[in-house]
Design a protein around this motif. Sequence first.
Motif, PDB file in Angstrom:
ATOM      1  N   ALA A 144       0.838  -1.195   0.000  1.00 41.12           N
ATOM      2  CA  ALA A 144       0.000   0.000   0.000  1.00 41.12           C
ATOM      3  C   ALA A 144       0.875   1.248   0.000  1.00 41.12           C
ATOM      4  CB  ALA A 144      -0.934  -0.006   1.204  1.00 41.12           C
ATOM      5  N   VAL A 145       0.348   2.342  -0.558  1.00 41.85           N
ATOM      6  CA  VAL A 145       1.101   3.575  -0.737  1.00 41.85           C
ATOM      7  C   VAL A 145       0.350   4.727  -0.086  1.00 41.85           C
ATOM      8  CG1 VAL A 145       1.991   5.223  -2.437  1.00 41.85           C
ATOM      9  CG2 VAL A 145       2.181   2.778  -2.861  1.00 41.85           C
ATOM     10  N   HIS A 146       1.102   5.621   0.550  1.00 45.83           N
ATOM     11  CA  HIS A 146       0.544   6.867   1.093  1.00 45.83           C
ATOM     12  C   HIS A 146       1.408   8.005   0.598  1.00 45.83           C
ATOM     13  CE1 HIS A 146      -1.226   9.595   4.182  1.00 45.83           C
ATOM     14  NE2 HIS A 146      -0.007  10.133   4.168  1.00 45.83           N
ATOM     15  N   LEU A 147       0.788   9.032  -0.005  1.00 45.51           N
ATOM     16  CA  LEU A 147       1.501  10.172  -0.567  1.00 45.51           C
ATOM     17  C   LEU A 147       1.094  11.455   0.148  1.00 45.51           C
ATOM     18  CD1 LEU A 147       1.243   9.424  -4.410  1.00 45.51           C
ATOM     19  CD2 LEU A 147       3.170   8.967  -2.884  1.00 45.51           C
ATOM     20  N   ASP A 148       2.050  12.364   0.269  1.00 43.08           N
ATOM     21  CA  ASP A 148       1.789  13.662   0.873  1.00 43.08           C
ATOM     22  C   ASP A 148       2.731  14.673   0.243  1.00 43.08           C
ATOM     23  OD1 ASP A 148       0.687  15.612   2.431  1.00 43.08           O
ATOM     24  OD2 ASP A 148       1.094  14.649   4.355  1.00 43.08           O
ATOM     25  N   LEU A 149       2.472  15.958   0.541  1.00 45.96           N
ATOM     26  CA  LEU A 149       3.236  17.050  -0.052  1.00 45.96           C
ATOM     27  C   LEU A 149       4.005  17.789   1.039  1.00 45.96           C
ATOM     28  CD1 LEU A 149       3.447  18.017  -2.994  1.00 45.96           C
ATOM     29  CD2 LEU A 149       1.803  19.808  -2.449  1.00 45.96           C
ATOM     30  N   LEU A 150       5.258  18.129   0.760  1.00 48.00           N
ATOM     31  CA  LEU A 150       6.109  18.848   1.701  1.00 48.00           C
ATOM     32  C   LEU A 150       6.414  20.241   1.154  1.00 48.00           C
ATOM     33  CD1 LEU A 150       8.777  16.116   2.594  1.00 48.00           C
ATOM     34  CD2 LEU A 150       6.743  16.721   3.898  1.00 48.00           C
ATOM     35  N   PRO A 151       6.278  21.280   1.987  1.00 47.04           N
ATOM     36  CA  PRO A 151       6.656  22.621   1.522  1.00 47.04           C
ATOM     37  C   PRO A 151       8.168  22.815   1.450  1.00 47.04           C
ATOM     38  CG  PRO A 151       5.910  22.712   3.793  1.00 47.04           C
ATOM     39  CD  PRO A 151       5.673  21.306   3.334  1.00 47.04           C
ATOM     40  N   SER A 152       8.942  22.002   2.173  1.00 48.92           N
ATOM     41  CA  SER A 152      10.404  22.094   2.147  1.00 48.92           C
ATOM     42  C   SER A 152      10.967  20.750   2.583  1.00 48.92           C
ATOM     43  CB  SER A 152      10.899  23.215   3.070  1.00 48.92           C
ATOM     44  OG  SER A 152      10.651  22.892   4.426  1.00 48.92           O
ATOM     45  N   MET A 153      12.295  20.632   2.482  1.00 53.20           N
ATOM     46  CA  MET A 153      12.963  19.395   2.878  1.00 53.20           C
ATOM     47  C   MET A 153      13.525  19.493   4.300  1.00 53.20           C
ATOM     48  SD  MET A 153      12.779  17.095   0.493  1.00 53.20           S
ATOM     49  CE  MET A 153      14.181  16.015   0.652  1.00 53.20           C
ATOM     50  N   SER A 154      12.925  20.319   5.125  1.00 53.70           N
ATOM     51  CA  SER A 154      13.399  20.507   6.483  1.00 53.70           C
ATOM     52  C   SER A 154      12.874  19.400   7.400  1.00 53.70           C
ATOM     53  CB  SER A 154      12.959  21.870   7.014  1.00 53.70           C
ATOM     54  OG  SER A 154      11.544  21.931   7.108  1.00 53.70           O
ATOM     55  N   THR A 155      13.470  19.343   8.592  1.00 54.73           N
ATOM     56  CA  THR A 155      13.032  18.369   9.592  1.00 54.73           C
ATOM     57  C   THR A 155      11.611  18.652  10.057  1.00 54.73           C
ATOM     58  OG1 THR A 155      15.305  18.012  10.351  1.00 54.73           O
ATOM     59  CG2 THR A 155      13.544  17.450  11.882  1.00 54.73           C
ATOM     60  N   ASP A 156      11.254  19.931  10.244  1.00 55.88           N
ATOM     61  CA  ASP A 156       9.904  20.271  10.690  1.00 55.88           C
ATOM     62  C   ASP A 156       8.846  19.823   9.687  1.00 55.88           C
ATOM     63  OD1 ASP A 156      10.897  21.392  12.995  1.00 55.88           O
ATOM     64  OD2 ASP A 156      10.970  23.429  12.189  1.00 55.88           O
ATOM     65  N   SER A 157       9.108  20.031   8.396  1.00 51.23           N
ATOM     66  CA  SER A 157       8.144  19.606   7.381  1.00 51.23           C
ATOM     67  C   SER A 157       7.971  18.097   7.394  1.00 51.23           C
ATOM     68  CB  SER A 157       8.601  20.078   5.999  1.00 51.23           C
ATOM     69  OG  SER A 157       8.609  21.482   5.915  1.00 51.23           O
ATOM     70  N   PHE A 158       9.066  17.374   7.579  1.00 58.19           N
ATOM     71  CA  PHE A 158       8.956  15.918   7.640  1.00 58.19           C
ATOM     72  C   PHE A 158       8.154  15.469   8.851  1.00 58.19           C
ATOM     73  CE2 PHE A 158      10.956  12.262   9.842  1.00 58.19           C
ATOM     74  CZ  PHE A 158      10.352  11.265   9.113  1.00 58.19           C
ATOM     75  N   LEU A 159       8.401  16.071  10.015  1.00 63.94           N
ATOM     76  CA  LEU A 159       7.669  15.675  11.214  1.00 63.94           C
ATOM     77  C   LEU A 159       6.183  15.964  11.086  1.00 63.94           C
ATOM     78  CD1 LEU A 159      10.154  16.761  14.042  1.00 63.94           C
ATOM     79  CD2 LEU A 159       9.622  14.437  13.269  1.00 63.94           C
ATOM     80  N   MET A 160       5.822  17.075  10.455  1.00 62.97           N
ATOM     81  CA  MET A 160       4.400  17.370  10.240  1.00 62.97           C
ATOM     82  C   MET A 160       3.776  16.353   9.286  1.00 62.97           C
ATOM     83  SD  MET A 160       3.820  19.867  12.233  1.00 62.97           S
ATOM     84  CE  MET A 160       2.195  20.364  11.706  1.00 62.97           C
ATOM     85  N   ALA A 161       4.502  15.974   8.232  1.00 61.72           N
ATOM     86  CA  ALA A 161       3.996  14.948   7.316  1.00 61.72           C
ATOM     87  C   ALA A 161       3.856  13.605   8.027  1.00 61.72           C
ATOM     88  CB  ALA A 161       4.920  14.824   6.110  1.00 61.72           C
ATOM     89  N   LEU A 162       4.791  13.297   8.924  1.00 65.12           N
ATOM     90  CA  LEU A 162       4.699  12.049   9.682  1.00 65.12           C
ATOM     91  C   LEU A 162       3.488  12.064  10.601  1.00 65.12           C
ATOM     92  CD1 LEU A 162       5.948   9.332  10.481  1.00 65.12           C
ATOM     93  CD2 LEU A 162       7.354  10.551  12.155  1.00 65.12           C
TER      94      LEU A 162
END
Length: 392
Positions: A144-162
């Motif tokens: 199964a696949v889950h996709l999302d969009l990141l505004p930047s490649m920062s740690t904060d953006s990744f944690l929000m996506a997580l």
Amino acid sequence: MDPSSGLIRVGGRLRRTAGIEDSILHPLVLDPNHPITGLIIHHYDDQLHHPGSERLFGEIRRYYWILRGREAVRRFQRNCPECQRWRAQPSIPKMSDLPAARLQLYKPAFYSCGMDCFGPLLVKIGRRTEKRWGILFKCLTTRAVHLDLLPSMSTDSFLMALRRFVARRGTPAEIWSDRGTNFRGGERELREAYAALASDIQGHLARQRIHFRFNPPSAPHFGGVWEREVRSVKSALYTVLSAQSVPEEVLMTVLLEVEAILNSKPLGYVSSDVADADPITPNSLLMGRPDGSLPQVIYPESEMLSRRHWRHSQVLADRFWSRFIRDYLPSLQTRQKWQESPPNLKEQTFVMIVDPQLPRSLWPVGQVIKTHQSSDGHIRSADVLIKGQVYT
């Protein structure tokens, strides 16, 4: 036999040729295993700057007739360090067994998942364009696949996506990824936040803790499961959007539609016989039907565990796993490539590091100081010392 020197020369059919030296018409016969023969091959190999075996063999044969000469030349070049520097290929170990993360049967979707980022993708905001990045979570067992969009490649953006991923799909037990700085930074912040909690709270949250597992650097084949899915996402986006920039809302909508398409892909062989059952898909477990565009399947009461509707989802999950084990799991048995077992890499060996960004003559050379053995006994990664720095 040459009576003047006592050396054996080739007789042959060219003795009537005029204008050519006798040493060329009647080359010396040499034993392929004699040390003098090795020195002669070494001399010509250095003089010609380590050419191909046929070029080297043709040049030597003008003056020397080495018995089984091609074999002798190739054997010498296989052991010549400079020849190996220019022509050797990486020694790839046998494909390993499937890890436990790929075989988490009867677990929820995304229990063990891999993740990766891709992009950048251009979005239109007013009259300007900005960059966005996509992030992909791939269930290693159910695909199964889950996709999302990141505004930047920062740690904060990744944690929000997580956090969005956990809210929609549940907390995974483990996440595999490469050693991206945003992934490593996010793992460090979560670990520090967990360590700062009181001991009793840590006990309550221990079961919900996510274990991050990072692949070795410069080893994308360790994450081939999700790397191949990134390619599918990029192909679908290019087909829909081509090179145009769209508003962020449109890009997010397209990403979710691509996610639905990938989760509708059948697992295993698809039969052309209409009498056979339809193949299972990741959507069969996620939403109870093979394709999100199809209506919900209604099962008769005779096929239900009981009349209680809350058990309906359990019936669907049981059907998915029974079909998964029967139809799809056996297809994972074979090794598609890397079927041979070359000798394992040993410590204190000097190796060349492949760098696609540099010409081969500038590839760094280092010494293996430590090897990492996998559970099947093969060496799949190592620590290499290069100019005082240790690289894995």
